[in-house]
Design a protein around this motif. Structure first.
Motif, PDB file in Angstrom:
ATOM      1  N   PHE A   1       0.863  -1.174   0.000  1.00 29.23           N
ATOM      2  CA  PHE A   1       0.000   0.000   0.000  1.00 29.23           C
ATOM      3  C   PHE A   1       0.903   1.229   0.000  1.00 29.23           C
ATOM      4  O   PHE A   1       1.849   1.321   0.787  1.00 29.23           O
TER       5      PHE A   1
ATOM      6  N   TYR B   1       0.008  -5.715  -5.966  1.00 31.19           N
ATOM      7  CA  TYR B   1      -0.239  -7.085  -5.522  1.00 31.19           C
ATOM      8  C   TYR B   1       0.516  -8.089  -6.388  1.00 31.19           C
ATOM      9  O   TYR B   1       0.469  -8.038  -7.613  1.00 31.19           O
TER      10      TYR B   1
ATOM     11  N   PHE C   1      -2.469   0.362  -4.570  1.00 31.05           N
ATOM     12  CA  PHE C   1      -2.325  -0.998  -4.059  1.00 31.05           C
ATOM     13  C   PHE C   1      -1.626  -1.850  -5.110  1.00 31.05           C
ATOM     14  O   PHE C   1      -2.083  -1.957  -6.245  1.00 31.05           O
TER      15      PHE C   1
ATOM     16  N   VAL D   1     -10.209  -5.085  -1.787  1.00 33.53           N
ATOM     17  CA  VAL D   1      -9.650  -3.780  -2.170  1.00 33.53           C
ATOM     18  C   VAL D   1     -10.405  -3.221  -3.373  1.00 33.53           C
ATOM     19  O   VAL D   1     -10.712  -2.026  -3.432  1.00 33.53           O
TER      20      VAL D   1
END
Length: 303
Positions: free
Chosen positions: A220, A266, A264, A281
């Protein structure tokens, strides 16, 4: 220009010892916390690795070593980003007060999130004289590490000095006056370089044998109009590697309410319930980005 960037990320490290403890005899120990059940790497080690990465890419402007700083923060990135304060000859009216400096990069220790499962590696060094052969043991573990970092954009390349005014026969402190302040273009260049260095983070101990990186895999990142250090622990994991999804959602909502721009990133396979967290999210309106995408978007948002 934005005032700060906050980051909290996870990085998976294979079998390694990235930042040794004191050691006993010929045993190189892991650094451990929480009842010696979890490994960690100190904040100093993380900062050192970050500056090693910066040095590799920007050696011409990373001019100084910690042992011999020049203090010229307008031209030397090392003195600026490390937050060096050099003892200089003070103005005759300074009354023993030196210039004010900030450390623009605040970094947490890299905290292991799983109970340690130790492996001890035997290292041998042979010489022509058998009596001089060396044997050493080093503790290793694999883990997922959580790291937090703040970039104090507003105070990169900036320094203040105290100003005193006459008050009868004495002088009293009046205010702080800028003694150095680089341009926004110069500041932006340094922020971009730091973001690239985090993306490529390497340079921890024993890299020749471990080649382990703590560069972000799940992250984040918030680009902020105000400096704060909220959210540096949003990616807490339990012992099974699960993220607290309610905590993640609460963090996103809080940051959005405060006006921060949240990104974000990932990578699958790091968090046990990662796909569930990624879907949660998405429900907040945030896209799920690759790590590189998130850094490139952060650079654009700094503008």
């Amino acid at each position: 220009m934005k005032k700060a960037i906050g980051m909290n990320w996870l990085a998976r490290a294979d079998l390694s010892n990235l930042n040794s403890g004191e050691g006993i005899g010929n045993l190189t120990q892991l650094k451990l916390y929480r009842g010696n059940q979890y490994p960690y790497n100190s904040g100093q080690a993380v900062r050192h690795a970050l500056f090693e990465t910066l040095q590799r890419e920007h050696g011409e402007v990373m001019k100084c070593l910690p042992e011999s700083p020049c203090g010229q923060i307008e031209t030397c990135w090392a003195c600026d980003l490390r937050g060096y304060l050099i003892a200089e000859k003070l103005d005759e009216n300074a009354k023993g007060t030196s210039d004010k400096r900030w450390s623009p990069l605040k970094v947490t220790p890299a905290l292991g999130t799983k109970p340690v499962d130790l492996t001890t590696d035997l290292l041998l060094q042979f010489t022509a004289n058998p009596a001089e052969n060396r044997i050493a043991n080093i503790q290793l573990t694999e883990n997922i590490y959580r790291i937090g970092m703040c970039i104090d954009i507003a105070n990169i390349g900036r320094q203040e000095k105290p100003v005193f005014i006459a008050n009868g026969r004495k002088e009293k402190f009046s205010h702080w006056q800028e003694s150095a302040n680089i341009s926004d273009d110069q500041r932006r260049q340094r922020v971009h370089a730091v973001l690239d260095a985090v993306y490529r983070l390497s340079g921890f101990a024993k890299q020749a044998r471990g080649a382990v990186s703590l560069a972000p895999e799940v992250m984040f990142l918030s680009v902020q109009d105000h400096y704060h250090q909220r959210g540096l622990d949003v990616l807490l994991l339990d012992d099974e590697g699960n993220a607290d999804i309610s905590r993640v959602i609460s963090y996103i909502q809080d940051r959005q309410f405060d006006g921060d721009q949240v990104l974000f990133a990932y990578t699958p396979g790091v968090i046990t319930n990662g796909e569930e967290m990624a879907e949660a999210v998405r429900t907040t309106g945030l896209p799920v980005l690759s790590v590189r995408e998130s850094f490139e978007k952060a650079k654009a948002l700094v503008e």
